[in-house]
Write an enzyme that holds these catalytic residues in place. Sequence first.
Site, PDB file in Angstrom:
ATOM      1  N   HIS A 168     -28.329  35.808  27.780  1.00  0.00           N
ATOM      2  CA  HIS A 168     -27.693  37.100  28.075  1.00  0.00           C
ATOM      3  C   HIS A 168     -27.908  38.005  26.876  1.00  0.00           C
ATOM      4  CE1 HIS A 168     -24.809  39.804  30.098  1.00  0.00           C
ATOM      5  NE2 HIS A 168     -24.555  40.201  28.855  1.00  0.00           N
ATOM      6  N   CYS A 169     -28.502  39.169  27.116  1.00  0.00           N
ATOM      7  CA  CYS A 169     -28.819  40.101  26.033  1.00  0.00           C
ATOM      8  C   CYS A 169     -27.888  41.310  26.108  1.00  0.00           C
ATOM      9  CB  CYS A 169     -30.275  40.561  26.127  1.00  0.00           C
ATOM     10  SG  CYS A 169     -30.736  41.759  24.852  1.00  0.00           S
ATOM     11  N   PRO A 170     -27.038  41.510  25.096  1.00  0.00           N
ATOM     12  CA  PRO A 170     -26.145  42.677  25.133  1.00  0.00           C
ATOM     13  C   PRO A 170     -26.887  44.001  25.007  1.00  0.00           C
ATOM     14  CG  PRO A 170     -25.986  41.538  23.019  1.00  0.00           C
ATOM     15  CD  PRO A 170     -26.810  40.674  23.911  1.00  0.00           C
TER      16      PRO A 170
END
Length: 311
Positions: A168-170
């Site tokens: 998951h990439c913010p």
Amino acid sequence: MKSPVRRCRDVEQGRNQAGAGMGTTCLQADQRIPISKDVITASSTSAMWFIRDACGIVCAVITWLLVLYAEFVVLFVMLLPSKNLIYSIVNGTLFNTLAFFALASHLRAMCTDPGAVPKGNATKEYIESLQLKPGQVVYKCPKCCSIKPDRAHHCSVCKRCIRKMDHHCPWVNNCVGENNQKYFVLFTMYIALISLHALVMVVFHFLYCFEDDWTKCSTFSPPATVILLILLCFEGLLFLIFTSVMFGTQVHSICTDETGIEQLKKEERRWAKKTKWMNMRAVFGHPFSLLWFSPFSTPDHGKAETYQYVV
């Protein structure tokens, strides 16, 4: 040596499984249940995808602001005041084109369903429709109540199980998964290219200003010009290193057909091994063309593969 990750929670066994002595165990490779990809994606591809996560939204906005800052410095501090018209046109066109593709890739990575498994499909009726044989089991996620296909992992931020979830990439406020990995790779590539281009232009502009009068090389005052260029240099260097590393790890992950989570957990490989070129085409589409580099082109994955409802 890689060991299989055994997750035996929430198991639905075959209705006709005989004997109380048969324990609840994970399926062997020949016991997996092939399900068409259309069944998994039917309820999730039509809706607009956006994750309402405060941290992710802030990071995404910061990303756009940093790119716009670079645009401002490149155009109004370095290129427009330049006396060389050809230099300004060529570099301005190149930088703006790369920046446009970077932001478009970011938008596609953020607003594309990464491969979410339909929520709440682990119902008794649906499991019965799978027609499990005695001894066969399927796994459901206890958090989102969905039947988990092979290589799917639950994301605590998206609150969904994501097929071939890498991480998951913010910065894109989304998971990087099966459906949007192409756009994430393009985003990191274009950001690295505009960072490198900006750094080269900053060096040339400093050299030009040192040789000439500082008051003539920019429409801003010399102190303001130096501060703006130093900030751009710091931003470009930081993002060049960061996105280059991310781009390299993503390409390696694609070529080895092993996601970041699978590498981290050292999960046992239970899927067919393919060549690096086949893995690249599986992400960017069949066949190879310039559309691979376009964030506006949705990858054509060819014939839909089947998924196994087991983790």
